[in-house]
Design a protein around this motif. Structure first.
Motif, PDB file in Angstrom:
ATOM      1  N   SER A 234      52.177  47.391  37.009  1.00 50.92           N
ATOM      2  CA  SER A 234      50.880  47.841  36.514  1.00 50.92           C
ATOM      3  C   SER A 234      50.988  48.328  35.077  1.00 50.92           C
ATOM      4  O   SER A 234      50.038  48.193  34.300  1.00 50.92           O
TER       5      SER A 234
ATOM      6  N   VAL B 134      50.899  45.114  32.865  1.00 52.60           N
ATOM      7  CA  VAL B 134      49.562  44.539  32.808  1.00 52.60           C
ATOM      8  C   VAL B 134      48.630  45.433  32.003  1.00 52.60           C
ATOM      9  O   VAL B 134      47.805  44.949  31.216  1.00 52.60           O
TER      10      VAL B 134
ATOM     11  N   GLY C 101      44.938  41.878  38.375  1.00 51.97           N
ATOM     12  CA  GLY C 101      46.003  41.968  39.370  1.00 51.97           C
ATOM     13  C   GLY C 101      47.342  42.311  38.756  1.00 51.97           C
ATOM     14  O   GLY C 101      47.589  42.066  37.570  1.00 51.97           O
ATOM     15  N   THR C 102      48.229  42.862  39.593  1.00 52.33           N
ATOM     16  CA  THR C 102      49.536  43.302  39.092  1.00 52.33           C
ATOM     17  C   THR C 102      50.685  42.797  39.954  1.00 52.33           C
ATOM     18  O   THR C 102      51.797  43.323  39.875  1.00 52.33           O
ATOM     19  N   SER C 103      50.446  41.793  40.797  1.00 54.69           N
ATOM     20  CA  SER C 103      51.520  41.266  41.646  1.00 54.69           C
ATOM     21  C   SER C 103      52.340  40.243  40.876  1.00 54.69           C
ATOM     22  O   SER C 103      51.790  39.332  40.259  1.00 54.69           O
TER      23      SER C 103
ATOM     24  N   SER D  98      42.499  40.547  43.369  1.00 53.03           N
ATOM     25  CA  SER D  98      42.148  40.732  41.948  1.00 53.03           C
ATOM     26  C   SER D  98      41.281  39.565  41.518  1.00 53.03           C
ATOM     27  O   SER D  98      41.147  38.574  42.242  1.00 53.03           O
TER      28      SER D  98
ATOM     29  N   ASN E 199      45.085  37.536  37.392  1.00 57.25           N
ATOM     30  CA  ASN E 199      46.442  38.097  37.433  1.00 57.25           C
ATOM     31  C   ASN E 199      47.282  37.481  36.317  1.00 57.25           C
ATOM     32  O   ASN E 199      47.636  36.304  36.382  1.00 57.25           O
TER      33      ASN E 199
ATOM     34  N   GLY F 298      51.451  36.844  37.582  1.00 55.52           N
ATOM     35  CA  GLY F 298      51.773  36.215  38.850  1.00 55.52           C
ATOM     36  C   GLY F 298      52.737  35.049  38.760  1.00 55.52           C
ATOM     37  O   GLY F 298      53.211  34.567  39.792  1.00 55.52           O
TER      38      GLY F 298
END
Length: 266
Positions: free
Chosen positions: A37, A40, A128-130, A148, A151, A154
């Protein structure tokens, strides 16, 4: 130009282009105090400045170190932020007899509920933060941290996110601590998975990116239990990487063959 300078510039441009396509200008992100996070958030701040709003959502299970790290990041990069404590939401749900896994999943979904509500208030998109390691292994909560609108990281493995963080000059307190979703006390990604991200990513890159077969991985000396675990997780968790499956009844079905011009680049 270094590899991670190029990646940084590309991801900033990617964010600007994809958000602009929607007609929106603002973005929101859940800021945990963790590496993903943080990366991002910094990329989004470079892309959108004060149109980024970072949301800190601690619970009774959050570590003070994570809260301090999130605050340090906001201070260093001058990030606009709000705090939405989810402790009362968890208590109201009734978590006394729930396992750590269920509490973790509930916490993740409550945080995403907050983010999407704030995104409506702000006329914003949720970022998104994955990372790719988590996505391939299914290491995330469906409709929680996996949810999200856009991202940017990703397609970066966790080990690559570490390198990008160094380039972006993320505080060392965030880079150097053990990766954790901070969903319950003492939780550690690598302890839970049983291997370090360096070990996981080495196999993932060979199998996913380079299309190596299982037999090749074993011949190359990778740990058999590690290879078996990774392959099992990749295929078992495929449903987490897809939109809900829709039964096809017409010749223009959503997710099968129906696209708006924007979705195909027009």
């Amino acid at each position: 130009m270094s590899k991670y300078q190029q990646i940084s510039q590309y991801l900033i441009a990617f964010l600007k282009e994809e958000v602009t396509k929607t007609g929106l200008e603002n973005v929101v992100i859940g800021l945990s105090g963790g590496l993903d996070s943080a990366v991002v958030a910094v990329l989004a701040h470079k892309a959108f400045g004060d149109k980024l709003l970072s949301i800190k959502m601690p619970s009774q299970f959050s570590s003070q170190n994570s809260l301090d790290d999130a605050d340090e990041l906001c201070k260093k990069f001058k990030l606009k932020s709000e705090t939405r404590d989810i402790s009362k939401l968890l208590k109201a749900y009734g978590i006394e007899d729930m396992s750590s896994l269920r509490i973790g999943n509930l916490s993740s979904r409550l945080r995403m509920m907050n983010l999407f509500d704030i995104s409506a208030r702000q006329s914003a998109l949720v970022l998104g933060t994955s990372n790719k390691s988590e996505l391939m292994l299914g290491y995330g909560t469906l409709y929680g941290d996996l949810a999200s609108a856009i991202n940017p990281i990703g397609d970066l493995y966790k080990t690559e996110v570490f390198e990008l963080a160094k380039y972006l000059e993320i505080p060392s307190s965030i880079i150097d601590k053990p990766p954790s979703a901070d969903l319950w006390e003492g939780q550690s990604d690598e302890d839970e998975l049983g291997y370090s991200y360096a070990e996981l990513d080495a196999v993932l890159k060979r199998y996913v990116d380079e299309r190596a077969k299982k037999e090749e991985l074993l011949d190359e000396g990778f740990d058999a239990k590690l290879v078996e675990m990774i392959l099992k997780k990749i295929y078992f968790n495929q449903f987490k990487r897809k939109m809900p499956l829709i039964a096809k009844l017409t010749n223009r079905s959503v997710n099968h063959d129906f696209n708006y011009p924007r979705d195909i680049g027009l």
